[in-house]
Every structure is written in C-alpha cells, then in structure tokens.
Design a protein around this motif. Structure first.
Motif, PDB file in Angstrom:
ATOM      1  N   UNK A  42      16.480 -32.106 -31.577  1.00  0.00           N
ATOM      2  CA  UNK A  42      16.825 -31.007 -30.669  1.00  0.00           C
ATOM      3  C   UNK A  42      18.119 -30.296 -31.085  1.00  0.00           C
ATOM      4  N   UNK A  43      18.304 -30.111 -32.393  1.00  0.00           N
ATOM      5  CA  UNK A  43      19.537 -29.547 -32.903  1.00  0.00           C
ATOM      6  C   UNK A  43      19.816 -28.149 -32.358  1.00  0.00           C
ATOM      7  N   UNK A  44      18.805 -27.292 -32.300  1.00  0.00           N
ATOM      8  CA  UNK A  44      19.033 -25.929 -31.822  1.00  0.00           C
ATOM      9  C   UNK A  44      19.558 -25.930 -30.393  1.00  0.00           C
ATOM     10  N   UNK A  45      19.005 -26.801 -29.559  1.00  0.00           N
ATOM     11  CA  UNK A  45      19.448 -26.864 -28.164  1.00  0.00           C
ATOM     12  C   UNK A  45      20.890 -27.365 -28.069  1.00  0.00           C
ATOM     13  N   UNK A  46      21.220 -28.380 -28.852  1.00  0.00           N
ATOM     14  CA  UNK A  46      22.599 -28.874 -28.862  1.00  0.00           C
ATOM     15  C   UNK A  46      23.551 -27.785 -29.339  1.00  0.00           C
ATOM     16  N   UNK A  47      23.167 -27.080 -30.392  1.00  0.00           N
ATOM     17  CA  UNK A  47      24.021 -26.027 -30.948  1.00  0.00           C
ATOM     18  C   UNK A  47      24.257 -24.918 -29.923  1.00  0.00           C
ATOM     19  N   UNK A  48      23.186 -24.467 -29.275  1.00  0.00           N
ATOM     20  CA  UNK A  48      23.317 -23.380 -28.312  1.00  0.00           C
ATOM     21  C   UNK A  48      24.145 -23.807 -27.106  1.00  0.00           C
ATOM     22  N   UNK A  49      23.998 -25.065 -26.687  1.00  0.00           N
ATOM     23  CA  UNK A  49      24.811 -25.545 -25.567  1.00  0.00           C
ATOM     24  C   UNK A  49      26.289 -25.596 -25.962  1.00  0.00           C
ATOM     25  N   UNK A  50      26.563 -26.043 -27.189  1.00  0.00           N
ATOM     26  CA  UNK A  50      27.942 -26.093 -27.656  1.00  0.00           C
ATOM     27  C   UNK A  50      28.560 -24.700 -27.702  1.00  0.00           C
ATOM     28  N   UNK A  51      27.837 -23.728 -28.241  1.00  0.00           N
ATOM     29  CA  UNK A  51      28.358 -22.364 -28.324  1.00  0.00           C
ATOM     30  C   UNK A  51      28.609 -21.789 -26.928  1.00  0.00           C
ATOM     31  N   UNK A  52      27.668 -22.004 -26.002  1.00  0.00           N
ATOM     32  CA  UNK A  52      27.827 -21.498 -24.638  1.00  0.00           C
ATOM     33  C   UNK A  52      29.017 -22.154 -23.957  1.00  0.00           C
ATOM     34  N   UNK A  53      29.195 -23.457 -24.184  1.00  0.00           N
ATOM     35  CA  UNK A  53      30.301 -24.181 -23.561  1.00  0.00           C
ATOM     36  C   UNK A  53      31.642 -23.711 -24.099  1.00  0.00           C
ATOM     37  N   UNK A  54      31.715 -23.451 -25.406  1.00  0.00           N
ATOM     38  CA  UNK A  54      32.948 -22.951 -25.994  1.00  0.00           C
ATOM     39  C   UNK A  54      33.304 -21.580 -25.414  1.00  0.00           C
ATOM     40  N   UNK A  55      32.301 -20.760 -25.174  1.00  0.00           N
ATOM     41  CA  UNK A  55      32.561 -19.444 -24.570  1.00  0.00           C
ATOM     42  C   UNK A  55      33.076 -19.603 -23.145  1.00  0.00           C
ATOM     43  N   UNK A  56      32.469 -20.513 -22.391  1.00  0.00           N
ATOM     44  CA  UNK A  56      32.905 -20.743 -21.011  1.00  0.00           C
ATOM     45  C   UNK A  56      34.372 -21.167 -20.974  1.00  0.00           C
ATOM     46  N   UNK A  57      34.792 -21.997 -21.935  1.00  0.00           N
ATOM     47  CA  UNK A  57      36.180 -22.468 -21.979  1.00  0.00           C
ATOM     48  C   UNK A  57      37.095 -21.525 -22.764  1.00  0.00           C
ATOM     49  N   UNK A  60      37.922 -19.934 -29.258  1.00  0.00           N
ATOM     50  CA  UNK A  60      37.575 -19.013 -30.336  1.00  0.00           C
ATOM     51  C   UNK A  60      36.550 -19.683 -31.243  1.00  0.00           C
ATOM     52  N   UNK A  61      35.369 -19.091 -31.353  1.00  0.00           N
ATOM     53  CA  UNK A  61      34.318 -19.666 -32.195  1.00  0.00           C
ATOM     54  C   UNK A  61      34.486 -19.154 -33.627  1.00  0.00           C
ATOM     55  N   UNK A  62      34.740 -20.039 -34.587  1.00  0.00           N
ATOM     56  CA  UNK A  62      34.919 -19.602 -35.980  1.00  0.00           C
ATOM     57  C   UNK A  62      33.679 -18.888 -36.517  1.00  0.00           C
ATOM     58  N   UNK A  63      33.884 -17.934 -37.381  1.00  0.00           N
ATOM     59  CA  UNK A  63      32.786 -17.158 -37.950  1.00  0.00           C
ATOM     60  C   UNK A  63      31.795 -18.049 -38.688  1.00  0.00           C
TER      61      UNK A  63
END
Length: 281
Positions: A42-57, A60-63
């Motif tokens: 379920x890598x895509x789901x983990x990745x998308x959750x991580x990105x969404x969580x970083x935005x909520x907090x 800065x998401x590195x390029x």
C-alpha cells in the motif's frame, strides 16, 4: 543501518541532538509500513497520507519527495540491513528542522528511515487470547490532528503501560464524548448481525491505511452492510466480533472484552481479501 537524509549510517551513530523538534515538541510525523521481498504494501496510500499530513502541519515538502525517490531510499535502507529477500517493518519519520521555540525558525524538514525484520511475509490471523479494556484516564481529541500520525502518542504510551499492568493485550481509546475511537495501535471494527461498523474520522480516529483498504473491500463484496458511524461502549458487549487493524499486523481479532467473548469468522474472511489487495498494491 539507518537512513538519515539519504545517508546510510550505522545504527549507533549520533545524528540527532537535544534541539531536535521531534524531541522538544513532538513536531514530527511517521509512517509505519510492511515490505516483503522488496515490495511495499500500500505504498501509494502511505505516500499520499504522508504528503497530506505534512501539508496539514505546514512542513515544507522537498521537491525531490516523489513516490519514486522515497521508495528508492526505503529500498536502499532495506538492502543495507540485508532484508531485501525477506519481510521488513519500515518506519519513515519526518521532523521539522531544529530552531525556534513553539514558532519554528524554518519549515524545512529532515527524514529518517529504519528497517527491522518481520516474522511473516503476509498478514496472518493470531489464534491466541486477545483481551481488551477501555482506557479512560485520558481522551482522544475529536479533531483533524488526531487523524494523522504525529509523534504525539503519549496517550498510546500510557495506555500501553496500563494494559500491561492489568494483563490486557490492548486497550480501546475514547474521545471527549465517550465514544470508542480506536485501539492503542490501530483502528477498530465491530461486527453485529452482518453489519460492520468503524468510527468516522470526525470522532478522532487515525486515518489508517488498512482501515481505508477494508472499507474499499467491504464496498465490493456482498453479504455485509458497512457503516462508518460512532460506536458507544455499550455496543462492545453486544457485538459478534471486534477486530483491530494496522499496517503491520493487518487484522487482529479481539477474543474478550469484560465478560463477552468473540468469534473471528468475518476477520478470517477479510484477512484473505486484505492479503490479495496487498499483493496487487
């Protein structure tokens, strides 16, 4: 070996200090994943959750933080720990760079990847006794922060100590409205007369990956009615089954809550479908 910002380090290498914001303020996130023979479940789901969580907090998401880049760094870590042809538990941690007090001096981040061996290549159902109790010393906030995997897990820590002291295998957490939210280490599902329920995110439960996958599975099979609805403590003793889900264990049936004992028929059926979904992810 540990991967810190893309560099492989010996496990006992000192690379964090007292100024780390994850230590000081819990200013950090993490994802825990299962990897088997080089494949992340379920890598895509983990990745998308991580990105969404970083935005909520407001981190800065590195390029370079693409799915492909992060997956390659996880694989490097697994290879370095000689787990490529085995199964591994992956923890991917992200924390804001040191500096500032409550107000950070930067929103830039660092990351750390760990890999530990796992016993089974796929999810298996535990057949042993698994008794739970309510943990009522502290409550989960019914808000968005409770739905993401931050390092602020003190309720889970104290609850785990309570469970061990009282010979329980797990505890169930409540929110301020005294609704059952989740277990100490995963989401909770309740089965009664063909109806399967799990608490909604608005009640404060973790936005779990396996929770999401089981909801998708239940939407495709016949024979069960699924409800995303609040669960009161009074419903627990009336249930036919209760099970707990997370990305490492998969599905863990509860065998006893107070005087009520439970079966695991539905859990067994869903486990096979979850394993099939993991292989295709």
């Amino acid at each position: 070996m540990v991967n810190y910002n893309g560099n492989l380090l010996e496990e006992n290498t000192q690379f964090l200090d007292h100024q780390n914001r994850g230590l000081r303020y819990g200013d950090a996130l993490f994802e825990t994943m299962r990897m088997v023979n080089g494949k992340l479940f379920f890598w895509e789901d983990h990745y998308l959750r991580l990105m969404a969580s970083m935005r909520i907090l407001r981190m800065e998401i590195p390029m370079e933080f693409t799915m492909e880049f992060l997956e390659s760094k996880i694989i490097e870590t697994v290879d370095a720990n000689q787990l490529t042809d085995n199964q591994a538990r992956i923890r991917f941690s992200v924390f804001r760079e040191k500096g500032g007090l409550y107000l950070p001096s930067t929103n830039d981040i660092s990351y750390c990847i760990e890999a530990l061996p796992l016993k089974n290549p796929f999810y298996v159902l535990s057949e042993g006794s698994y008794e739970v109790e309510l943990f009522k010393d502290f409550y989960v906030n019914a808000d968005m922060l409770s739905t993401i995997k931050t390092n602020n897990k003190i309720i889970n820590v104290v609850g785990s100590i309570f469970a061990e002291e009282n010979d329980y295998q797990n505890c169930l957490l409540l929110n301020g409205s005294k609704q059952v939210v989740e277990a100490l280490n995963g989401n909770i599902f309740l089965v009664k007369n063909g109806v399967i329920k799990t608490p909604p995110l608005k009640d404060g439960c973790l936005n779990g990956i396996v929770r999401k996958k089981l909801i998708e599975i239940l939407g495709k099979i016949e024979g069960y009615q699924f409800e995303e609805a609040s669960i009161s403590p009074f419903e627990l003793q009336k249930a036919d089954e209760i099970f707990i889900t997370n990305s490492i264990v998969g599905i863990q049936p509860v065998t006893k809550y107070r005087k009520k004992e439970f079966g695991s028929t539905v859990a067994k059926e869903l486990l096979g479908k979850l394993n099939a979904s993991a292989r295709l992810s």
